[in-house]
Design an enzyme around this catalytic site. Structure first.
Site, mmCIF file in Angstrom:
data_model
loop_
_atom_site.group_PDB
_atom_site.id
_atom_site.type_symbol
_atom_site.label_atom_id
_atom_site.label_comp_id
_atom_site.label_asym_id
_atom_site.label_seq_id
_atom_site.Cartn_x
_atom_site.Cartn_y
_atom_site.Cartn_z
ATOM 1 N N LYS A 115 0.839 -1.206 0.000
ATOM 2 C CA LYS A 115 0.000 0.000 0.000
ATOM 3 C C LYS A 115 0.870 1.249 0.000
ATOM 4 O O LYS A 115 0.525 2.240 -0.632
ATOM 5 C CB LYS A 115 -0.965 -0.020 1.187
ATOM 6 C CG LYS A 115 -2.079 -1.066 1.040
ATOM 7 C CD LYS A 115 -3.437 -0.482 1.384
ATOM 8 C CE LYS A 115 -4.573 -1.191 0.653
ATOM 9 N NZ LYS A 115 -5.014 -2.423 1.269
ATOM 10 N N LYS A 227 -7.049 -8.427 -9.993
ATOM 11 C CA LYS A 227 -8.403 -8.455 -9.441
ATOM 12 C C LYS A 227 -9.028 -7.069 -9.443
ATOM 13 O O LYS A 227 -8.331 -6.062 -9.413
ATOM 14 C CB LYS A 227 -8.379 -9.036 -8.032
ATOM 15 C CG LYS A 227 -8.061 -8.053 -6.932
ATOM 16 C CD LYS A 227 -8.384 -8.667 -5.571
ATOM 17 C CE LYS A 227 -8.291 -7.601 -4.487
ATOM 18 N NZ LYS A 227 -9.389 -6.620 -4.539
ATOM 19 N N LYS A 230 -11.565 -1.773 -5.248
ATOM 20 C CA LYS A 230 -12.298 -0.527 -5.072
ATOM 21 C C LYS A 230 -11.398 0.704 -5.057
ATOM 22 O O LYS A 230 -11.846 1.809 -5.332
ATOM 23 C CB LYS A 230 -13.181 -0.569 -3.826
ATOM 24 C CG LYS A 230 -12.464 -0.718 -2.497
ATOM 25 C CD LYS A 230 -13.481 -0.604 -1.362
ATOM 26 C CE LYS A 230 -13.201 -1.541 -0.204
ATOM 27 N NZ LYS A 230 -11.909 -1.362 0.459
HETATM 28 P P1 ATP Z 1 -8.786 -1.950 -1.732
HETATM 29 O O1 ATP Z 1 -8.384 -1.633 -3.134
HETATM 30 O O2 ATP Z 1 -9.119 -0.755 -0.886
HETATM 31 O O3 ATP Z 1 -7.871 -2.941 -1.041
HETATM 32 P P2 ATP Z 1 -10.602 -4.121 -2.295
HETATM 33 O O4 ATP Z 1 -11.650 -4.028 -3.363
HETATM 34 O O5 ATP Z 1 -9.412 -4.957 -2.552
HETATM 35 O O6 ATP Z 1 -10.207 -2.639 -1.909
HETATM 36 P P3 ATP Z 1 -10.789 -4.916 0.442
HETATM 37 O O7 ATP Z 1 -11.271 -3.862 1.392
HETATM 38 O O8 ATP Z 1 -9.321 -5.205 0.367
HETATM 39 O O9 ATP Z 1 -11.354 -4.589 -1.005
HETATM 40 O O10 ATP Z 1 -11.535 -6.269 0.734
HETATM 41 C C1 ATP Z 1 -12.862 -6.316 1.198
HETATM 42 C C2 ATP Z 1 -13.420 -7.706 0.946
HETATM 43 O O11 ATP Z 1 -13.763 -7.852 -0.433
HETATM 44 C C3 ATP Z 1 -12.448 -8.854 1.247
HETATM 45 O O12 ATP Z 1 -13.193 -9.869 1.892
HETATM 46 C C4 ATP Z 1 -11.994 -9.312 -0.112
HETATM 47 O O13 ATP Z 1 -11.684 -10.687 -0.112
HETATM 48 C C5 ATP Z 1 -13.208 -9.025 -0.993
HETATM 49 N N1 ATP Z 1 -12.817 -8.725 -2.357
HETATM 50 C C6 ATP Z 1 -12.064 -7.669 -2.747
HETATM 51 N N2 ATP Z 1 -11.908 -7.644 -4.074
HETATM 52 C C7 ATP Z 1 -12.557 -8.734 -4.560
HETATM 53 C C8 ATP Z 1 -12.755 -9.274 -5.881
HETATM 54 N N3 ATP Z 1 -12.236 -8.678 -6.940
HETATM 55 N N4 ATP Z 1 -13.495 -10.406 -6.013
HETATM 56 C C9 ATP Z 1 -14.011 -11.012 -4.917
HETATM 57 N N5 ATP Z 1 -13.859 -10.566 -3.655
HETATM 58 C C10 ATP Z 1 -13.149 -9.439 -3.458
HETATM 59 MG MG MG Z 2 -7.738 -5.089 -1.066
#
Ligand code: ATP
Ligand code: MG
Length: 360
Positions: A115, A227, A230
């Site tokens: 990060k 992947k 967000k």
């Molecule tokens: P960031 O970019 O802020 O890390 P993120 O989309 O990766 O955001 P997280 O806050 O890291 O989201 O994860 C929140 C939840 O969403 C976790 O349980 C993670 O496993 C799930 N998750 C995140 N991205 C995906 C994806 N592309 N497909 C399925 N599950 C996901």
């Molecule tokens: Mg994440």
């Protein structure tokens, strides 16, 4: 008890929805007879990386509405829904735990390294970016990592230990932090008495408890080798839950595919097409094998994408309609009653720890 939360740093994506929110709600509704469930919005974790602070409060409300629209019940007494910052014990506990945490221990966290590099990489490729340390107070800006980003695993440990949570569903990216929580819990138990805090189960036991099929990963539509996330800067390949359904339709239509001209589930050679098949399976509620069978061999990617795009549009329209129906005053009442109950629990643990370290 079981504890889980999703950071509100940005709008949530369909990846978060199918990969985390639905399983979370499933778990909460199925297990709430056996276990107390704590489902919290980790709002203090939201700005460890830069966010638009004018949007944050609205974002937290938006995310809560998504949970309710996705089926989270408000009327179950054993499901507590709360905002972290409404329970000040999280911050106090973090400070105390900080003083028993090694600097090097946190420096080894791969999430921090990743990060921090991402923060520093604005305008650079991730590989070029170095974790930078500012030389003067004036220099601290959006390219610099905060102490908060460095320290957030300790806040996460406080989130867990304050409630004596044994089960915390963690993806790969958070496993190291769960192990850290166990280390610090055991460390203060050894130093101050073995019953001071409840240590959560190991990552292996978490996987056994929640099942190993936590591997669902929706891919980015533009770059299906990574992947969907967000915190993606551009967002062209990301379907956000707040997206206008027409915009989302367009994003699907411009998804990256390949030149093979044959619909088939083949993550290795056709990641874009496979990702769209997966999205179609999730939005229609059909098993992916069946969806593949329906489309296998179709050579018109346009026709296939249109089908996916229409499902996504319909999915968002339905979700938005449900969100509009969320009873905000019922939600507010639930938050207030959970926050009052959880302040009581958290303060009890905090007091025990304050006594142990000699503050009370
Ligand atoms: P960031 O970019 O802020 O890390 P993120 O989309 O990766 O955001 P997280 O806050 O890291 O989201 O994860 C929140 C939840 O969403 C976790 O349980 C993670 O496993 C799930 N998750 C995140 N991205 C995906 C994806 N592309 N497909 C399925 N599950 C996901
Ligand atoms: Mg994440």
């Amino acid at each position: 008890m079981i504890l889980t939360g999703i950071r509100a740093n940005n709008d949530l994506t369909i990846g978060n929805y199918f990969g985390a929110i639905l399983p979370m709600i499933d778990m909460a509704t199925n297990r709430s007879d056996e276990y107390q469930i704590n489902l919290f919005v980790p709002d203090l974790h939201s700005f460890t990386t830069p966010v638009d602070h004018n949007q944050l409060l609205g974002q937290i409300k938006h995310n809560l509405r998504i949970f309710i629209a996705a089926g989270l019940p408000l009327d179950k007494p054993d499901i507590h829904i709360y905002r972290q910052s409404y329970i000040p014990a999280h911050s106090e506990m973090t400070w105390i735990l900080d003083c028993f945490t090694g600097f090097g221990e946190l420096g080894r966290m791969t999430q921090f390294k990743e990060k921090a590099r991402k923060v520093a990489s604005k305008g650079l490729s991730i590989d070029e970016a170095k974790i930078t340390v500012e030389d003067s107070p004036q220099q601290f800006g959006e390219y610099h990592s905060s102490v908060g980003l460095f320290n957030y695993p300790v806040l996460m440990a406080a989130d867990i230990l304050l409630y004596g949570a044994t089960y915390v569903p963690v993806g790969d990216d958070q496993s190291q932090h769960l192990e850290f929580t166990r280390d610090i819990g055991e460390r203060i138990n050894t130093k101050f008495g073995s019953n001071l805090v409840v240590v959560p189960k190991s990552v292996k036991e978490q996987h056994q408890f929640f099942g190993n099929d936590q591997g669902l990963r929706i891919k980015d539509l533009q770059d299906p080798t990574k992947k969907m996330s967000k915190s993606d800067e551009i967002g062209k390949g990301v379907i956000f839950l707040g997206d206008n359904p027409e915009t989302a339709h367009k994003k699907v239509m411009s998804a990256t595919t390949d030149s093979l001209g044959y619909v088939r589930l083949d993550w290795e050679n056709q990641p874009g097409i496979s990702n769209l098949l997966q999205i179609l399976a999730l939005t229609t509620g059909k098993p992916i094998d069946l969806v593949e069978l329906e489309w296998k061999g179709n050579s018109s990617y346009g026709e296939f994408k249109t089908a996916v795009a229409e499902e996504i549009r319909g999915f968002l329209e339905t979700l938005h309609a449900k969100m509009a129906q969320v009873d905000d005053s019922a939600l507010q009442l639930k938050l207030e009653s959970s926050e009052s109950a959880m302040n009581y629990v958290a303060n009890q643990t905090l007091l025990k720890v304050q006594k142990a370290v000699g503050l009370r």
